[in-house]
Design an enzyme around this catalytic site. Structure first.
Site, short mmCIF file in Angstrom:
data_model
loop_
_atom_site.label_atom_id
_atom_site.label_comp_id
_atom_site.label_asym_id
_atom_site.label_seq_id
_atom_site.Cartn_x
_atom_site.Cartn_y
_atom_site.Cartn_z
N TYR A 466 0.83 -1.21 0.00
CA TYR A 466 0.00 0.00 0.00
C TYR A 466 0.86 1.26 0.00
CZ TYR A 466 -3.95 3.06 0.88
OH TYR A 466 -4.89 4.04 0.77
N SER A 546 -6.48 1.13 -4.66
CA SER A 546 -6.59 2.53 -4.27
C SER A 546 -5.20 3.18 -4.35
CB SER A 546 -7.21 2.64 -2.88
OG SER A 546 -7.63 3.95 -2.61
N ASP A 629 -17.97 4.21 -7.51
CA ASP A 629 -16.87 4.64 -6.65
C ASP A 629 -16.92 6.16 -6.49
OD1 ASP A 629 -14.44 5.16 -5.37
OD2 ASP A 629 -13.41 3.55 -6.43
N HIS A 664 -16.00 1.83 -3.99
CA HIS A 664 -14.58 1.69 -3.73
C HIS A 664 -14.26 0.38 -3.00
CE1 HIS A 664 -10.66 3.56 -3.83
NE2 HIS A 664 -10.46 3.29 -2.56
#
Length: 692
Positions: A466, A546, A629, A664
């Site tokens: 991430y 993301s 989203d 999302h």
């Protein structure tokens, strides 16, 4: 391990649906930049929708050819019946928690009278939508637990509508307050009303600003919410306020996030007429969060303390000169959270990206360590300010969610509830290693695999990360990853810079002009896995969503030869236009703004969409996004799919999957989760040659 051949065995490029190019040229800070797929930004145009349907059909047809697909789906369907569980929120003898079991699409919110009482349903989203697309976004019980405010949204949009429930009787109040996305809410002690956050009506602000201007209002039960009193309006539309009230109702506490690493904190004495808002911390380069209990503000901050410290503050004398430190910053652990009870503090720490739980008194003294089951992650540490119990949830890669209760009077701990799963943790190895990034910085990484896996240099490996927004990648349970581990796959999770695993300095060294560090750390993880004999590029898949999708786009375009397959979920990819869509202006403090000439250069250097090179051989790519989203616009995935399909000289596929009636990720029904995971793992298994 027996390999199966990848789906794409020919030496010719896939026959993709036709995608017109209509270049639009921008001049940004003196540089001419051509955008051939600007037209795909408009998701409402019939042409874009038709193109998307063709892409979805191409992806569906391609993945349907993998002979193990139905076995993957069947096993995932079994694994997804492993339930979901949260730690309870206690409220004067009432206990609220969520649980999903079996094939339920959404978790159900239950409540109990007494911590060991009978479960009763408070809110069941499954009963509100046959398709399972109504989601419970958030909930706040009143201090005495008799009333419950909660938010519902549709189709993964997270656009909540606030409801109020009378818990014992199950009677719904008339309140239906819209525009309460991700609400912060604080009840008055007498239950007559609450402070809460709300967004403006679309016609009240300029077009495109509906996702900003979050303000705090006061609502009195039984009144028209359109007449609610405005309590606080931030000075900038991007600022993000939250609200709290002290148990005695005297103090209003307002926390305002100016950026992801800078917050202001204010108190207001509600017993005064026209009380002023008094700053506890304002315009400082640090984060501040707190809770008022026992007449004091417990203030957690990283001011001059990258791993955080804890102060006691008198709300009547909140100037910084009066703060008193009670928990000093640790050199080797990050203070992640503080839970206040009658006589004890529950301190949640992160040490080498794994959770620790410690108890102290209200002065930070008499530290006692709570033994956790293994290397893993805490979730939902909870207690009442005047209570004598503490709840905490725990999970790890091979330990399903489990909730424990500590009796703070006796010090005893007991199992409160666990998720049932036919899973033997002893079948798997969980370990942590360290490797050097490009600049020599040591990076920790979790490795998980079946017992007996050897470093043959040919193990199928799934590398995920991430690296942003101070979010930590810690050992947590994943149902679908068990499928991978069961088939001999290796899971690798590096704690790259930009995350919060090692404090605010770690975060800041992976943001803004230092964002490349995040990408270098991930690339170095791939190189280490190859060099140390775990895998080869032909057997290595990378995945992230993301901000992690941005990470995937960056490593894909910078080092495509390292990976056989890349799974990119709900991503940001066009970093020169990202800030123009949905809520993305909120992320400028993390990434920088293309409108600023210096920050433009950072973004231009790594923007994945702009780094795609014609004629370069790219790995197999699956871009997954969703039409509802409201965080990251699906235009990123559409444009990137078009550009990669046109540019790549490889015979490996570039696939786009755009989910209808989904967002999302939050609130996605189980049926859609199953469809998405089936496609994702079919893609990974097929490309890495894993036989099912």
């Amino acid at each position: 391990m027996t390999k199966s051949p990848p789906l794409q065995t020919s030496r010719t490029r896939p026959d993709y649906p036709a995608t017109p190019t209509r270049p639009i040229e921008d001049v940004l800070h003196g540089e001419r930049i051509s955008d051939p797929y600007r037209w795909l930004e408009n998701g409402q145009s019939p042409e874009t929708q038709q193109w998307t349907e063709q892409q979805n059909a191409f992806t569906e047809s391609y993945l349907a050819g993998f002979p193990g697909r139905e076995k993957i789906r069947a096993r995932l369907e079994q694994l997804l019946t492993i339930g979901v569980l949260t730690a309870p929120t206690p409220a004067r003898g009432h206990y609220f928690y969520q649980r999903r079991e079996g094939k339920q699409n959404q978790p159900v919110l239950y409540w109990r009278a007494g911590y060991d009482g009978r479960d009763r349903i408070a809110v069941d989203p499954n009963a509100l939508s046959a398709a399972g697309t109504t989601a419970l976004d958030w909930y706040y019980p009143s201090e005495d637990g008799t009333l419950l405010a909660y938010g519902l949204s549709e189709d993964g949009s997270e656009q909540s509508v606030l409801h109020v429930l009378e818990v014992e009787s199950g009677r719904l109040h008339d309140e239906r307050i819209s525009r309460t996305r991700a609400a912060s809410l604080a009840w008055l002690p007498d239950n007559s009303g609450f402070y809460y956050t709300r967004y403006p009506a679309p016609d009240a602000v300029p077009a495109g600003e509906e996702h900003y201007h979050r303000c705090i209002y006061f609502h009195r039960l039984g009144t028209d919410s359109e007449g609610d009193r405005l309590v606080y309006q931030p000075r900038e539309k991007e600022f993000w306020p939250g609200v709290g009230v002290s148990p005695d109702g005297r103090w209003l506490l307002i926390q305002v996030a100016r950026t992801f690493d800078e917050t202001d904190l204010y108190v207001q004495d509600l017993t005064q007429n026209s009380p002023p808002l008094v700053a506890v911390a304002e315009n400082l380069s640090a984060t501040f969060e707190g809770q008022i209990a026992h007449g004091r503000l417990f203030l957690r901050t990283n001011l001059d303390a990258p791993t955080y410290r804890l102060y006691l503050v008198d709300p009547d004398r909140p100037a910084q000169s009066n703060w008193r430190e009670i928990v000093a910053p640790a050199a080797d652990a990050v203070l992640e959270g503080v839970t206040v009870t009658a006589e004890r503090l529950g301190l949640s720490y992160l040490e080498r990206a794994s959770s620790r739980l410690r108890l102290t008194d209200h002065e930070g003294r008499g530290t006692a360590e709570i033994a956790l089951p293994t290397l893993g992650s805490l979730f939902g540490v909870s207690g009442e300010w005047n209570g004598s119990e503490l709840f905490y949830g725990f999970s790890s890669y091979t330990v399903p969610p489990t909730v424990y209760r500590i009796d703070l009077t006796t010090g005893s701990s007991e199992l409160w509830r666990r998720v049932a799963a036919d899973l033997d943790p002893d079948r798997f190895v969980v370990r942590q290693v360290s490797y050097a990034s490009r600049d020599g910085t040591p990076i920790s990484m979790f490795l998980v695999h079946r017992v007996g896996v050897e470093r043959t240099g040919d193990n199928p490996t799934y590398l995920t990360g991430y690296g942003g927004f101070n979010i930590s990648m810690t050992p947590a349970f994943s149902r679908s990853l068990l499928l991978w581990l069961e088939h001999g796959g290796v899971l690798a999770v590096p704690n790259i810079r930009g995350g919060g695993e090692y404090g605010e300095s770690w975060h800041q060294n992976g943001m803004l002009g230092k964002k490349q560090n995040s990408f270098d750390d991930f690339i170095a993880a791939a190189e280490w896995l190859i060099r140390d004999g775990y895998t080869t590029p032909e057997r290595l898949a990378a995945a992230g969503g993301s901000n992690g999708g941005l990470l995937m786009g960056a490593v894909l375009t910078q080092r495509p030869e390292l990976f056989r397959a890349v799974l990119i979920q709900v991503p940001l990819l066009d970093m020169l236009r990202y800030h123009r869509f949905l809520i993305a202006r909120l992320w400028i403090p993390e990434y920088g703004s293309p409108d600023d000439p210096v920050q433009f250069r950072w973004l231009r250097e790594y923007s994945p969409y702009h780094r795609v090179e014609a004629g370069r051989a790219y790995p197999a790519v699956l871009l997954a996004t969703a039409e509802s989203d409201t965080r990251v616009d699906p235009m990123h995935a559409r444009k990137m799919a078009a550009r990669l399909q046109a540019a790549s000289s490889s015979e490996r596929p570039v696939l786009l999957r755009l989910e209808a009636r989904a967002g999302h990720g939050a609130g996605k029904p189980l049926a859609k989760v199953l469809d998405e995971l089936t496609d994702s793992w079919t893609f990974v298994f097929s490309e890495l040659g894993v036989e099912v």
